[in-house]
Design a protein around this motif. Structure first.
Motif, PDB file in Angstrom:
ATOM      1  N   THR A  28       0.877  -1.162   0.000  1.00  0.00           N
ATOM      2  CA  THR A  28       0.000   0.000   0.000  1.00  0.00           C
ATOM      3  C   THR A  28       0.917   1.217   0.000  1.00  0.00           C
ATOM      4  OG1 THR A  28      -0.010   0.142   2.406  1.00  0.00           O
ATOM      5  CG2 THR A  28      -1.768  -1.196   1.369  1.00  0.00           C
ATOM      6  N   PHE A  29       0.341   2.397  -0.169  1.00  0.00           N
ATOM      7  CA  PHE A  29       1.176   3.597  -0.131  1.00  0.00           C
ATOM      8  C   PHE A  29       1.846   3.744   1.231  1.00  0.00           C
ATOM      9  CE2 PHE A  29       1.772   8.280   0.122  1.00  0.00           C
ATOM     10  CZ  PHE A  29       2.767   8.364  -0.840  1.00  0.00           C
ATOM     11  N   ALA A  30       1.131   3.427   2.299  1.00  0.00           N
ATOM     12  CA  ALA A  30       1.703   3.535   3.644  1.00  0.00           C
ATOM     13  C   ALA A  30       2.906   2.606   3.816  1.00  0.00           C
ATOM     14  CB  ALA A  30       0.640   3.238   4.697  1.00  0.00           C
ATOM     15  N   LEU A  31       2.800   1.380   3.325  1.00  0.00           N
ATOM     16  CA  LEU A  31       3.917   0.441   3.423  1.00  0.00           C
ATOM     17  C   LEU A  31       5.085   0.893   2.551  1.00  0.00           C
ATOM     18  CD1 LEU A  31       2.012  -2.982   3.376  1.00  0.00           C
ATOM     19  CD2 LEU A  31       2.895  -1.724   5.354  1.00  0.00           C
ATOM     20  N   TYR A  32       4.763   1.388   1.366  1.00  0.00           N
ATOM     21  CA  TYR A  32       5.795   1.896   0.464  1.00  0.00           C
ATOM     22  C   TYR A  32       6.540   3.067   1.118  1.00  0.00           C
ATOM     23  CZ  TYR A  32       7.956   4.435  -3.368  1.00  0.00           C
ATOM     24  OH  TYR A  32       8.863   5.114  -4.154  1.00  0.00           O
ATOM     25  N   GLU A  33       5.792   3.996   1.712  1.00  0.00           N
ATOM     26  CA  GLU A  33       6.422   5.147   2.369  1.00  0.00           C
ATOM     27  C   GLU A  33       7.389   4.715   3.461  1.00  0.00           C
ATOM     28  OE1 GLU A  33       4.020   9.203   2.637  1.00  0.00           O
ATOM     29  OE2 GLU A  33       2.976   7.550   3.603  1.00  0.00           O
ATOM     30  N   ALA A  34       6.988   3.722   4.242  1.00  0.00           N
ATOM     31  CA  ALA A  34       7.859   3.234   5.322  1.00  0.00           C
ATOM     32  C   ALA A  34       9.134   2.616   4.748  1.00  0.00           C
ATOM     33  CB  ALA A  34       7.114   2.225   6.195  1.00  0.00           C
ATOM     34  N   LEU A  35       8.995   1.789   3.709  1.00  0.00           N
ATOM     35  CA  LEU A  35      10.179   1.192   3.080  1.00  0.00           C
ATOM     36  C   LEU A  35      11.086   2.263   2.486  1.00  0.00           C
ATOM     37  CD1 LEU A  35       9.077  -1.960   1.020  1.00  0.00           C
ATOM     38  CD2 LEU A  35      10.584  -1.869   3.015  1.00  0.00           C
ATOM     39  N   ARG A  36      10.485   3.208   1.771  1.00  0.00           N
ATOM     40  CA  ARG A  36      11.259   4.263   1.117  1.00  0.00           C
ATOM     41  C   ARG A  36      11.993   5.112   2.146  1.00  0.00           C
ATOM     42  NH1 ARG A  36      13.175   3.554  -3.596  1.00  0.00           N
ATOM     43  NH2 ARG A  36      14.911   4.338  -2.468  1.00  0.00           N
ATOM     44  N   LEU A  37      11.320   5.424   3.254  1.00  0.00           N
ATOM     45  CA  LEU A  37      11.962   6.212   4.306  1.00  0.00           C
ATOM     46  C   LEU A  37      13.193   5.491   4.835  1.00  0.00           C
ATOM     47  CD1 LEU A  37      12.008   8.628   6.267  1.00  0.00           C
ATOM     48  CD2 LEU A  37      10.445   7.328   7.730  1.00  0.00           C
TER      49      LEU A  37
END
Length: 143
Positions: A28-37
């Motif tokens: 999801t976007f939330a999971l992607y954001e966490a990985l990207r961070l």
């Protein structure tokens, strides 16, 4: 009111488009954001509390996201060697690879902004950053 309604609708459309691109990666976007961070950090890890601040979400949301990523072997949790009260989230090699693949897919999809010239997207981001700042967002340079 028209501007607020338009911004809210654009947010819904963008989130839907981004989620469609990320779905084949199981993100999801939330999971992607966490990985990207995590991928952007020098050490590949951050205290979970700091992640919540940077992602502008409740600590429970960070715990939930990291738990899901950890189950897939994309992130690991550990106690900070500097302070045992702090839990670190660290991206794994598999997490880095998936973050890169998902980012490539999002780039190919223009991050949900098809037909918007890069200059126009940058101008829009600056306008939205100004709105966030004047609304009291203290981390307008973070995202």
């Amino acid at each position: 009111m028209a501007a607020v309604t338009s911004v809210m609708r654009v947010q819904q459309l963008l989130l839907s488009r981004v989620d469609d691109v990320l779905k084949p990666y199981g993100l999801t976007f939330a999971l992607y954001e966490a990985l990207r961070l995590l991928a952007f950090t020098r050490a590949g890890s951050l205290p979970m509390g700091k992640m919540g601040i940077r992602l502008m979400v409740h600590p429970a949301s960070v715990t939930n996201a990291i738990g899901k990523l950890e189950q897939r072997g994309l992130v690991e949790r550990s106690v900070s060697p500097a302070d045992r009260r702090v839990v670190l989230a660290s991206i794994t090699p598999a997490g880095r690879l998936l973050a890169e693949e998902a980012t490539d897919a999002l780039n190919q999809a223009d991050f949900g902004l098809p037909g918007v010239a890069p200059g126009a997207a940058a101008e829009l981001a600056e306008t939205l950053r100004d709105i966030r700042f004047h609304a009291g967002d203290t981390d307008v340079n973070g995202s």
